[in-house]
Design an enzyme around this catalytic site. Structure first.
Site, PDB file in Angstrom:
ATOM      1  N   GLY A  43       0.815  -1.219   0.000  1.00 54.36           N
ATOM      2  CA  GLY A  43       0.000   0.000   0.000  1.00 54.36           C
ATOM      3  C   GLY A  43       0.842   1.259   0.000  1.00 54.36           C
ATOM      4  N   LEU A  45       0.412   3.640  -2.100  1.00 55.43           N
ATOM      5  CA  LEU A  45       0.769   3.473  -3.514  1.00 55.43           C
ATOM      6  C   LEU A  45       1.271   4.762  -4.133  1.00 55.43           C
ATOM      7  CD1 LEU A  45      -2.169   1.176  -4.683  1.00 55.43           C
ATOM      8  CD2 LEU A  45       0.058   0.528  -3.730  1.00 55.43           C
ATOM      9  N   HIS A  49       4.284   1.814  -8.027  1.00 47.98           N
ATOM     10  CA  HIS A  49       3.286   0.736  -7.966  1.00 47.98           C
ATOM     11  C   HIS A  49       2.370   0.790  -9.201  1.00 47.98           C
ATOM     12  CE1 HIS A  49       4.030   1.493  -3.520  1.00 47.98           C
ATOM     13  NE2 HIS A  49       4.278   0.203  -3.602  1.00 47.98           N
ATOM     14  N   LYS A 161      13.355  -2.042  -8.456  1.00 44.20           N
ATOM     15  CA  LYS A 161      13.831  -1.219  -7.329  1.00 44.20           C
ATOM     16  C   LYS A 161      14.342  -2.103  -6.179  1.00 44.20           C
ATOM     17  CE  LYS A 161      13.127   2.064  -3.947  1.00 44.20           C
ATOM     18  NZ  LYS A 161      13.088   1.217  -2.804  1.00 44.20           N
ATOM     19  N   VAL A 188      10.728   3.334 -11.156  1.00 44.84           N
ATOM     20  CA  VAL A 188      10.169   4.658 -11.465  1.00 44.84           C
ATOM     21  C   VAL A 188      10.795   5.664 -10.500  1.00 44.84           C
ATOM     22  CG1 VAL A 188       8.051   6.038 -11.579  1.00 44.84           C
ATOM     23  CG2 VAL A 188       8.028   3.629 -12.276  1.00 44.84           C
ATOM     24  N   LEU A 196      11.184   6.252  -6.393  1.00 42.28           N
ATOM     25  CA  LEU A 196       9.964   6.394  -5.583  1.00 42.28           C
ATOM     26  C   LEU A 196       9.904   5.269  -4.564  1.00 42.28           C
ATOM     27  CD1 LEU A 196       7.218   7.309  -8.217  1.00 42.28           C
ATOM     28  CD2 LEU A 196       8.584   8.814  -6.801  1.00 42.28           C
ATOM     29  N   SER A 198       7.512   4.209  -0.759  1.00 42.34           N
ATOM     30  CA  SER A 198       6.529   4.609   0.257  1.00 42.34           C
ATOM     31  C   SER A 198       7.236   5.214   1.465  1.00 42.34           C
ATOM     32  CB  SER A 198       5.706   3.398   0.698  1.00 42.34           C
ATOM     33  OG  SER A 198       5.171   2.743  -0.424  1.00 42.34           O
TER      34      SER A 198
HETATM   35  P1  AMP Z   1       6.086  -2.249  -1.550  1.00 40.38           P
HETATM   36  O1  AMP Z   1       4.694  -1.710  -1.419  1.00 40.38           O
HETATM   37  O2  AMP Z   1       7.136  -1.269  -1.144  1.00 40.38           O
HETATM   38  O3  AMP Z   1       6.242  -3.607  -0.930  1.00 40.38           O
HETATM   39  O4  AMP Z   1       6.334  -2.462  -3.098  1.00 40.38           O
HETATM   40  C1  AMP Z   1       5.469  -3.252  -3.857  1.00 40.38           C
HETATM   41  C2  AMP Z   1       6.106  -3.519  -5.198  1.00 40.38           C
HETATM   42  O5  AMP Z   1       6.326  -2.268  -5.863  1.00 40.38           O
HETATM   43  C3  AMP Z   1       7.485  -4.186  -5.062  1.00 40.38           C
HETATM   44  O6  AMP Z   1       7.610  -5.178  -6.072  1.00 40.38           O
HETATM   45  C4  AMP Z   1       8.431  -3.048  -5.291  1.00 40.38           C
HETATM   46  O7  AMP Z   1       9.680  -3.450  -5.825  1.00 40.38           O
HETATM   47  C5  AMP Z   1       7.664  -2.202  -6.286  1.00 40.38           C
HETATM   48  N1  AMP Z   1       8.151  -0.826  -6.276  1.00 40.38           N
HETATM   49  C6  AMP Z   1       8.327  -0.027  -5.189  1.00 40.38           C
HETATM   50  N2  AMP Z   1       8.860   1.153  -5.562  1.00 40.38           N
HETATM   51  C7  AMP Z   1       9.015   1.106  -6.903  1.00 40.38           C
HETATM   52  C8  AMP Z   1       9.525   2.017  -7.895  1.00 40.38           C
HETATM   53  N3  AMP Z   1       9.984   3.239  -7.551  1.00 40.38           N
HETATM   54  N4  AMP Z   1       9.528   1.639  -9.180  1.00 40.38           N
HETATM   55  C9  AMP Z   1       9.086   0.405  -9.537  1.00 40.38           C
HETATM   56  N5  AMP Z   1       8.594  -0.499  -8.658  1.00 40.38           N
HETATM   57  C10 AMP Z   1       8.561  -0.160  -7.363  1.00 40.38           C
END
Ligand code: AMP
Length: 292
Positions: A43, A45, A49, A161, A188, A196, A198
């Site tokens: 989350g 987001l 995401h 990332k 991204v 980026l 969270s």
């Molecule tokens: P998280 O909510 O942080 O567990 O991330 C969920 C998914 O989004 C994971 O597979 C992360 O690697 C991906 N993610 C997080 N930040 C980025 C970003 N800046 N660019 C691409 N994917 C991301």
């Protein structure tokens, strides 16, 4: 047929809190012959995401985004309690993008408390990010295995990332013959290069300004790639050391196929991994380079 018709394009996606309810819905989707794509998230987001969700839509007809802050992957001194939980805004961000959101409670996912059965990430789960966060990758793989079993998608999306995470998930799928394809999506970034995350909201203004050096270090490293692995590492390290607000945790070049460190004389693809503390935040980033 995808549920993403013109009429539903701006509607909030349905939220499933219970595993049984989600499975019943997905049974119908499968019976229609639609391919299911899973995007696991915690989350809060952002555009990173959203890139995963948009790529998911290209791969299948029914996109499920899971939103679950998984206690199993947080250490005792980590930010589990203060991790941002923003379900309303997340649903709005997914309107027109996702077909369903799976947002279970902790007791729905772990009715008997933390699972006695765990997936072990092995040695590769104890280095780099795993050395700084003991148990993190075992907890991550355990919840990903549960999510894959609950949703049974054709594809699951992960961000480049978190390079070590993608490597370990791909290896788990290979080792355990899980019937799913893992898709890695490029990182991204903000306009100044900061990846980026969270957790970027933990960055106060001065730390936010310093954080750009993490990306600059990777860019300097890429510029040095014709001089070999040690030059790449030295270029990144000197950039980081010039900014006192950025405290390097680890910097390493690994072979993306094995996640083992590579050294001078190595030729081929490299993933350069970097983690640093900047103010209240811990940032990780990486770059994929070709050393020729
Ligand atoms: P998280 O909510 O942080 O567990 O991330 C969920 C998914 O989004 C994971 O597979 C992360 O690697 C991906 N993610 C997080 N930040 C980025 C970003 N800046 N660019 C691409 N994917 C991301």
């Amino acid at each position: 047929m995808s549920e993403m018709t013109a009429a539903t394009r701006t509607a909030l996606p349905p939220v499933f809190e219970r595993i049984d309810d989600l499975r019943a819905r997905l049974g119908g989707v499968r019976a229609d012959g639609d391919r299911i794509v899973l995007v696991p998230t915690m989350g809060a987001l952002h555009a990173g995401h959203r890139a995963l969700v948009d790529r998911a839509r290209e791969l299948g007809e029914y996109v499920v985004v899971s939103i679950f802050v998984n206690p199993l992957q947080f250490g005792p001194s980590e930010d589990l309690d203060r991790y941002p939980r923003t379900l309303e805004t997340d649903l709005a961000a997914l309107a027109g993008r996702a077909d369903a959101v799976f947002a279970p409670s902790v007791s729905q996912m772990y009715p008997d408390g933390p699972t006695a059965t765990r997936i072990s990430a092995g040695e590769a789960g104890t280095v780099f990010e795993g050395a700084s966060r003991p148990g993190h990758f075992d907890g991550m793989l355990t919840v990903v295995a549960k999510l894959l079993n609950i949703v049974q998608p054709s594809f699951a999306m992960f961000g480049q990332k978190d390079a070590q995470q993608v490597y370990l998930v791909q290896r788990m799928v290979h080792d355990l013959n899980l019937p799913v394809s893992i898709e890695a999506v490029p990182t991204v970034r903000e306009s100044d290069g900061l990846a980026l995350s969270s957790r970027n909201r933990y960055l106060a203004a001065p730390a936010r300004a310093a954080s750009v050096e993490v990306f600059s270090a990777l860019a300097d490293a890429a510029d040095a790639r014709q001089h070999g692995v040690e030059a790449v590492l030295a270029a990144a390290r000197s950039r980081i050391e010039a900014e006192p607000a950025v405290k390097l945790d680890y910097l390493v070049a690994v072979d993306p196929a094995t996640f083992l460190p590579v050294h001078d004389g190595y030729r081929g693809p490299v993933t350069l991994l970097l983690a640093a503390a900047v103010g209240e935040a811990r940032l990780i980033d990486n770059a994929q380079l070709l050393i020729e």
